[in-house]
Motif scaffolding. Structure first.
Motif, mmCIF file in Angstrom:
data_model
loop_
_atom_site.group_PDB
_atom_site.id
_atom_site.type_symbol
_atom_site.label_atom_id
_atom_site.label_comp_id
_atom_site.label_asym_id
_atom_site.label_seq_id
_atom_site.Cartn_x
_atom_site.Cartn_y
_atom_site.Cartn_z
ATOM 1 N N GLN A 98 0.854 -1.181 0.000
ATOM 2 C CA GLN A 98 0.000 0.000 0.000
ATOM 3 C C GLN A 98 0.898 1.242 0.000
ATOM 4 O OE1 GLN A 98 -3.342 -0.127 -0.150
ATOM 5 N NE2 GLN A 98 -3.480 -2.354 0.092
ATOM 6 N N ALA A 99 0.350 2.362 -0.493
ATOM 7 C CA ALA A 99 1.075 3.634 -0.470
ATOM 8 C C ALA A 99 0.492 4.523 0.623
ATOM 9 C CB ALA A 99 0.968 4.328 -1.822
ATOM 10 N N TYR A 100 1.365 5.241 1.322
ATOM 11 C CA TYR A 100 0.940 6.131 2.398
ATOM 12 C C TYR A 100 1.542 7.513 2.171
ATOM 13 C CZ TYR A 100 0.104 1.539 4.408
ATOM 14 O OH TYR A 100 -0.307 0.244 4.607
ATOM 15 N N ASN A 101 0.750 8.563 2.464
ATOM 16 C CA ASN A 101 1.252 9.920 2.273
ATOM 17 C C ASN A 101 1.345 10.721 3.573
ATOM 18 O OD1 ASN A 101 -1.422 10.658 2.779
ATOM 19 N ND2 ASN A 101 -1.897 11.134 0.647
ATOM 20 N N SER A 102 1.035 10.085 4.706
ATOM 21 C CA SER A 102 1.064 10.789 5.987
ATOM 22 C C SER A 102 1.275 9.791 7.116
ATOM 23 C CB SER A 102 -0.255 11.543 6.227
ATOM 24 O OG SER A 102 -0.547 12.428 5.168
ATOM 25 N N VAL A 103 1.737 10.306 8.263
ATOM 26 C CA VAL A 103 1.897 9.444 9.436
ATOM 27 C C VAL A 103 1.577 10.238 10.698
ATOM 28 C CG1 VAL A 103 4.391 9.941 9.611
ATOM 29 C CG2 VAL A 103 3.459 7.869 10.658
ATOM 30 N N LEU A 104 0.806 9.618 11.572
ATOM 31 C CA LEU A 104 0.531 10.148 12.904
ATOM 32 C C LEU A 104 1.399 9.387 13.893
ATOM 33 C CD1 LEU A 104 -1.160 11.805 14.985
ATOM 34 C CD2 LEU A 104 -2.772 9.896 15.013
ATOM 35 N N LEU A 105 2.149 10.129 14.704
ATOM 36 C CA LEU A 105 2.980 9.518 15.731
ATOM 37 C C LEU A 105 2.408 9.826 17.102
ATOM 38 C CD1 LEU A 105 5.176 10.931 13.453
ATOM 39 C CD2 LEU A 105 6.644 9.363 14.723
ATOM 40 N N ASN A 106 2.374 8.817 17.969
ATOM 41 C CA ASN A 106 1.964 8.970 19.356
ATOM 42 C C ASN A 106 3.093 8.507 20.259
ATOM 43 O OD1 ASN A 106 -1.034 9.711 19.300
ATOM 44 N ND2 ASN A 106 -0.998 7.933 17.965
ATOM 45 N N LEU A 107 3.381 9.297 21.282
ATOM 46 C CA LEU A 107 4.370 8.916 22.285
ATOM 47 C C LEU A 107 3.651 8.679 23.606
ATOM 48 C CD1 LEU A 107 7.147 8.496 23.531
ATOM 49 C CD2 LEU A 107 7.429 10.994 23.617
ATOM 50 N N ILE A 190 6.502 4.389 21.295
ATOM 51 C CA ILE A 190 6.141 5.215 20.144
ATOM 52 C C ILE A 190 5.335 4.363 19.178
ATOM 53 C CG2 ILE A 190 7.009 6.393 18.090
ATOM 54 C CD1 ILE A 190 9.359 7.369 19.713
ATOM 55 N N ASN A 191 4.224 4.922 18.727
ATOM 56 C CA ASN A 191 3.384 4.276 17.723
ATOM 57 C C ASN A 191 3.304 5.178 16.499
ATOM 58 O OD1 ASN A 191 0.001 4.169 17.009
ATOM 59 N ND2 ASN A 191 1.301 2.407 16.630
ATOM 60 N N LEU A 192 3.543 4.609 15.334
ATOM 61 C CA LEU A 192 3.412 5.335 14.076
ATOM 62 C C LEU A 192 2.291 4.697 13.276
ATOM 63 C CD1 LEU A 192 6.734 4.565 14.542
ATOM 64 C CD2 LEU A 192 6.902 6.417 12.854
ATOM 65 N N THR A 193 1.287 5.489 12.895
ATOM 66 C CA THR A 193 0.207 4.964 12.053
ATOM 67 C C THR A 193 0.266 5.670 10.703
ATOM 68 O OG1 THR A 193 -1.330 6.485 13.171
ATOM 69 C CG2 THR A 193 -1.333 4.184 13.878
#
Length: 199
Positions: A98-107, A190-193
């Motif tokens: 899959q292609a992704y153009n953004s990422v949300l990071l949570n600490l 750290i979580n990256l979605t």
């Protein structure tokens, strides 16, 4: 090096397409990514309105990529991709196809930091969103709750250091997910979605 897509196992959730690889990255690579992200990401303490009052979110967040994104009433203006995020994105894209153009990071700084029940079903994500979730750091319990089938028990898995979780197809329509608080001592996580914002 990271594992191939064959290491992704489908989880037994009805009305969903969820795949999990507990050791997508090896320990050395996971440790390197964790330290680099802790040092280079521009973390923020955002606030959201709950019951008419602004409350600080129980975690730190950051948004990077090509597109802005609004969730929980918060509009996230994207910060430009960092080299470490580009490397992670390319590896996840290869495994998920899959292609992704953004990422949300949570600490999640400790067991007191959490994420409430929700679905990633905003219109900007399209009809059947593909969400690729990378976990680095302390292991945490991650829950799934069916939206309409009350007879379906909640399902929990442990997200391990260096793991990859893919949520695809109808998953966001049928299920919510959360990351509950824990009383036990736990290392920061750290979580990256990774997502593909439409429009």
């Amino acid at each position: 090096m990271f594992y191939s897509e064959k290491s992704l196992q489908r989880l037994p959730l009805p009305d969903a397409e969820v795949y999990y690889s507990p050791h997508f990255f090896d320990v050395e690579e996971s440790n390197t990514y964790l330290q680099e992200l802790l040092q280079t990401i521009n973390w923020k303490q955002e606030s959201i309105k709950l019951f008419g009052k602004l409350q600080p979110m129980p975690r730190l967040t950051a948004w990077y990529g090509d597109k802005g994104y609004t969730y929980s009433g918060l509009h996230n203006t994207p910060q430009p991709w960092l080299p470490v995020l580009q490397r992670l994105k390319e590896q996840v894209e290869e495994a998920s196809e899959q292609a992704y153009n953004s990422v949300l990071l949570n600490l999640y700084r400790s067991g007191n930091d959490s994420m409430g029940w929700h679905a990633d079903d905003e219109a900007e994500l399209g009809q059947d969103p593909n969400i690729a979730s990378v976990s680095l750091g302390g292991e945490r319990k991650f829950g799934f709750r069916h939206k309409s089938n009350k007879a379906q028990k909640n399902i929990y898995i442990t997200l391990q250091h260096g793991s990859l979780l893919l949520m695809q197809g109808p998953t966001q329509h049928a299920w919510q997910h959360n990351l509950p608080k824990t009383q036990r001592a736990v290392m920061p996580r750290i979580n990256l979605t990774f997502r593909n914002i439409k429009g």
